[in-house]
Design an enzyme around this catalytic site. Sequence first.
Site, short mmCIF file in Angstrom:
data_model
loop_
_atom_site.label_atom_id
_atom_site.label_comp_id
_atom_site.label_asym_id
_atom_site.label_seq_id
_atom_site.Cartn_x
_atom_site.Cartn_y
_atom_site.Cartn_z
CD GLU A 152 -2.84 -1.13 2.43
OE1 GLU A 152 -4.04 -1.38 2.31
OE2 GLU A 152 -2.30 -0.94 3.54
CB VAL A 153 1.70 3.77 -2.40
CG1 VAL A 153 2.46 5.09 -2.48
CG2 VAL A 153 2.53 2.63 -2.98
#
Length: 283
Positions: A152-153
């Site tokens: 996840e960014v």
Amino acid sequence: MYVFKAAVIGAGTMGAEIAQVISLSGLPVILKDVDAKQLERGLKHIKGIYARRVQRGRMTEREAEDHFALVTGQLDYQGFSDVDLAIEAVPEKLDLKRSVLREIEANLPRTAIIATNTSALPVSEIAEGLEKPSRFLGLHFFFPASVMRLVEVIGGQATDQETIDSGVEFVEGIRRIPVRVKECPGFLVNRVLMAGLAEVFRAERDLGLEPARIDAAVAASGLAPMGPYALADALGLDIAQEVSQTLQAAYGERFALGERIAGLIAEGKRGAKSGQGFYTYTG
Ligand SMILES: NC(=O)c1ccc[n+]([C@@H]2O[C@H](COP(=O)([O-])OP(=O)(O)OC[C@H]3O[C@@H](n4cnc5c(N)ncnc54)[C@H](O)[C@@H]3O)[C@@H](O)[C@H]2O)c1
């Protein structure tokens, strides 16, 4: 921004795995800890991952040695002056993360990007105190990072677009799949996961089902590599409970995991790491 050299701070469960993923992609990576024993364990863990790759015929011994040589384990900030991207993976405590991040920032070039591997703390809150919060973001790897493809960014309120784009490129560069998510409790994956676990645990209680049978059915369905109870044991029941409580505070009771898990934790049964959770573990 192209990353030529990376660093991971915290050589524990996640840090060592993340450093291995980075080294496998061919990038040099510094693995830093404050505890010599933890650092040694982290490096041994990475060596073990490479040894298994050799055993499975996925690389030669020489290739494994070359990749492992890209990891530099150390207890100080030597060599940080040309690191392009650093990932913090120290314990999930806000004050600790803030102070470690300030230390990291002071040792990096001004253009560097800093990321946190936090599971649940708000990226914007962790960023408080940084000189350049615009260069800070969340890169949330999952355990075991050497296997799990998704990352996840997460941008905080101050993160600039270039930093998010660079985070996405970096994740792709180390052959992982980036998913851009908004900053919110649980981000994306833990929200989906915990909602699913809570639903299964409710069904078990209401319908009087057996955990082992549920796990067997899920594994047989091919939907997931392991069933929800084996997964909760692997995550750590206390960790799962902590995440569930964060989500309950934000979204309500539907994220509650039920009394059975609370009872197990109260008895010291915290999953695989404690030898007992829903299942018993030996060796
Ligand atoms: N364990 C998981 O399944 C998992 C999954 C995703 C994200 N995370 C997140 O990753 C982070 C790390 O979790 P973990 O499970 O690897 O923790 P861990 O306790 O296994 O490792 C933390 C490491 O940080 C080191 N450390 C402590 N203070 C330090 C400092 N000042 N400088 C450098 N190193 C320091 C410790 O010695 C230890 O080796 C947490 O934010 C956690 O929420 C964990």
